[in-house]
Design a protein around this motif. Structure first.
Motif, PDB file in Angstrom:
ATOM      1  N   UNK A 151     -37.185  -6.162 -29.712  1.00  0.00           N
ATOM      2  CA  UNK A 151     -38.882  -5.639 -29.443  1.00  0.00           C
ATOM      3  C   UNK A 151     -38.592  -4.725 -29.929  1.00  0.00           C
ATOM      4  N   UNK A 152     -38.136  -3.547 -29.248  1.00  0.00           N
ATOM      5  CA  UNK A 152     -37.965  -1.569 -30.209  1.00  0.00           C
ATOM      6  C   UNK A 152     -37.800  -1.894 -31.808  1.00  0.00           C
ATOM      7  N   UNK A 153     -37.998  -3.583 -32.932  1.00  0.00           N
ATOM      8  CA  UNK A 153     -37.804  -2.899 -33.831  1.00  0.00           C
ATOM      9  C   UNK A 153     -39.138  -3.498 -34.276  1.00  0.00           C
ATOM     10  N   UNK A 175     -44.673   2.544 -26.217  1.00  0.00           N
ATOM     11  CA  UNK A 175     -42.849   1.189 -26.271  1.00  0.00           C
ATOM     12  C   UNK A 175     -42.470   2.725 -26.614  1.00  0.00           C
ATOM     13  N   UNK A 176     -42.637   3.608 -27.019  1.00  0.00           N
ATOM     14  CA  UNK A 176     -40.715   4.901 -26.775  1.00  0.00           C
ATOM     15  C   UNK A 176     -40.544   5.002 -25.705  1.00  0.00           C
ATOM     16  N   UNK A 177     -41.877   5.574 -24.968  1.00  0.00           N
ATOM     17  CA  UNK A 177     -41.271   6.253 -24.142  1.00  0.00           C
ATOM     18  C   UNK A 177     -40.761   5.192 -22.970  1.00  0.00           C
ATOM     19  N   UNK A 178     -41.824   4.368 -22.645  1.00  0.00           N
ATOM     20  CA  UNK A 178     -41.344   3.307 -21.853  1.00  0.00           C
ATOM     21  C   UNK A 178     -39.890   2.877 -21.799  1.00  0.00           C
ATOM     22  N   UNK A 179     -39.254   2.646 -23.008  1.00  0.00           N
ATOM     23  CA  UNK A 179     -38.151   2.469 -23.688  1.00  0.00           C
ATOM     24  C   UNK A 179     -37.201   3.590 -23.027  1.00  0.00           C
ATOM     25  N   UNK A 180     -37.376   5.256 -23.513  1.00  0.00           N
ATOM     26  CA  UNK A 180     -36.477   5.947 -22.818  1.00  0.00           C
ATOM     27  C   UNK A 180     -36.176   5.894 -21.401  1.00  0.00           C
ATOM     28  N   UNK A 181     -37.050   6.157 -20.537  1.00  0.00           N
ATOM     29  CA  UNK A 181     -37.636   6.017 -19.416  1.00  0.00           C
ATOM     30  C   UNK A 181     -36.591   4.695 -19.031  1.00  0.00           C
ATOM     31  N   UNK A 182     -37.200   3.472 -19.253  1.00  0.00           N
ATOM     32  CA  UNK A 182     -35.343   2.338 -18.872  1.00  0.00           C
ATOM     33  C   UNK A 182     -34.034   2.969 -18.881  1.00  0.00           C
ATOM     34  N   UNK A 200     -23.754   0.492 -19.582  1.00  0.00           N
ATOM     35  CA  UNK A 200     -24.969   0.575 -20.812  1.00  0.00           C
ATOM     36  C   UNK A 200     -25.814   1.614 -20.784  1.00  0.00           C
ATOM     37  N   UNK A 201     -25.564   3.022 -20.135  1.00  0.00           N
ATOM     38  CA  UNK A 201     -26.214   3.499 -19.715  1.00  0.00           C
ATOM     39  C   UNK A 201     -25.668   4.685 -21.366  1.00  0.00           C
ATOM     40  N   UNK A 202     -27.276   4.866 -21.897  1.00  0.00           N
ATOM     41  CA  UNK A 202     -27.124   5.916 -22.986  1.00  0.00           C
ATOM     42  C   UNK A 202     -28.601   6.448 -23.306  1.00  0.00           C
ATOM     43  N   UNK A 203     -27.764   7.895 -21.949  1.00  0.00           N
ATOM     44  CA  UNK A 203     -28.682   9.370 -22.071  1.00  0.00           C
ATOM     45  C   UNK A 203     -29.443   9.564 -23.154  1.00  0.00           C
ATOM     46  N   UNK A 204     -27.921   9.765 -24.144  1.00  0.00           N
ATOM     47  CA  UNK A 204     -28.849  10.341 -25.699  1.00  0.00           C
ATOM     48  C   UNK A 204     -29.479   9.603 -26.802  1.00  0.00           C
ATOM     49  N   UNK A 205     -29.650   8.278 -26.226  1.00  0.00           N
ATOM     50  CA  UNK A 205     -30.482   7.593 -27.149  1.00  0.00           C
ATOM     51  C   UNK A 205     -32.034   7.423 -26.437  1.00  0.00           C
ATOM     52  N   UNK A 206     -32.006   7.925 -25.227  1.00  0.00           N
ATOM     53  CA  UNK A 206     -33.075   8.320 -24.600  1.00  0.00           C
ATOM     54  C   UNK A 206     -33.972   9.044 -24.579  1.00  0.00           C
ATOM     55  N   UNK A 207     -32.619  10.996 -25.004  1.00  0.00           N
ATOM     56  CA  UNK A 207     -33.420  11.734 -25.429  1.00  0.00           C
ATOM     57  C   UNK A 207     -34.186  11.397 -26.302  1.00  0.00           C
ATOM     58  N   UNK A 208     -33.030  11.264 -27.747  1.00  0.00           N
ATOM     59  CA  UNK A 208     -34.133  10.594 -28.647  1.00  0.00           C
ATOM     60  C   UNK A 208     -35.341   9.883 -28.888  1.00  0.00           C
ATOM     61  N   UNK A 209     -35.462   8.623 -28.123  1.00  0.00           N
ATOM     62  CA  UNK A 209     -36.571   7.964 -27.720  1.00  0.00           C
ATOM     63  C   UNK A 209     -37.361   9.086 -27.972  1.00  0.00           C
ATOM     64  N   UNK A 210     -37.666   9.587 -26.263  1.00  0.00           N
ATOM     65  CA  UNK A 210     -38.286  10.862 -25.944  1.00  0.00           C
ATOM     66  C   UNK A 210     -39.004  11.375 -27.030  1.00  0.00           C
ATOM     67  N   UNK A 238     -46.879  14.954 -21.355  1.00  0.00           N
ATOM     68  CA  UNK A 238     -45.715  14.138 -20.491  1.00  0.00           C
ATOM     69  C   UNK A 238     -44.620  14.145 -21.088  1.00  0.00           C
ATOM     70  N   UNK A 239     -44.721  13.266 -22.451  1.00  0.00           N
ATOM     71  CA  UNK A 239     -43.629  13.557 -22.404  1.00  0.00           C
ATOM     72  C   UNK A 239     -42.372  14.081 -22.719  1.00  0.00           C
ATOM     73  N   UNK A 240     -42.996  15.640 -23.279  1.00  0.00           N
ATOM     74  CA  UNK A 240     -42.329  17.259 -23.068  1.00  0.00           C
ATOM     75  C   UNK A 240     -42.231  17.292 -22.391  1.00  0.00           C
ATOM     76  N   UNK A 241     -42.600  17.230 -21.019  1.00  0.00           N
ATOM     77  CA  UNK A 241     -42.313  17.939 -19.708  1.00  0.00           C
ATOM     78  C   UNK A 241     -41.362  16.391 -19.779  1.00  0.00           C
TER      79      UNK A 241
END
Length: 73
Positions: free
Chosen positions: A1-3, A18-25, A33-43, A63-66
């Motif tokens: 879906x992200x693609x 969409x990116x912010x939703x995916x980052x928080x997820x 499966x946790x990938x916090x570095x990817x979450x931060x990149x998406x944020x 909000x996303x920057x916070x």
């Protein structure tokens, strides 16, 4: 879906949402499966895309920057 959401014909505000939703997820996933570095990149992509989308998305960009600052490590 992200693609599909990353295509150039998707408005920047929609891409950012969409990116912010995916980052928080991704951040919330427990286990291997946790990938916090990817979450931060998406944020960061979220912040950039909201800024690209213009003044109408200032609150969302802030909000996303916070969130990114709060989840820096």
């Amino acid at each position: 879906a992200w693609t599909g959401r990353r295509r150039d014909d998707i408005p920047p505000g929609d891409r950012a949402t969409s990116a912010f939703l995916l980052a928080r997820l991704l951040w919330s996933i427990e286990g291997p499966q946790r990938d916090r570095s990817r979450a931060r990149r998406l944020a960061q992509q979220t912040v950039d895309a909201f800024r690209e989308a213009g003044d109408a998305y200032t609150d969302e960009a802030d909000e996303a920057a916070r969130w990114l600052a709060e989840h820096a490590g």
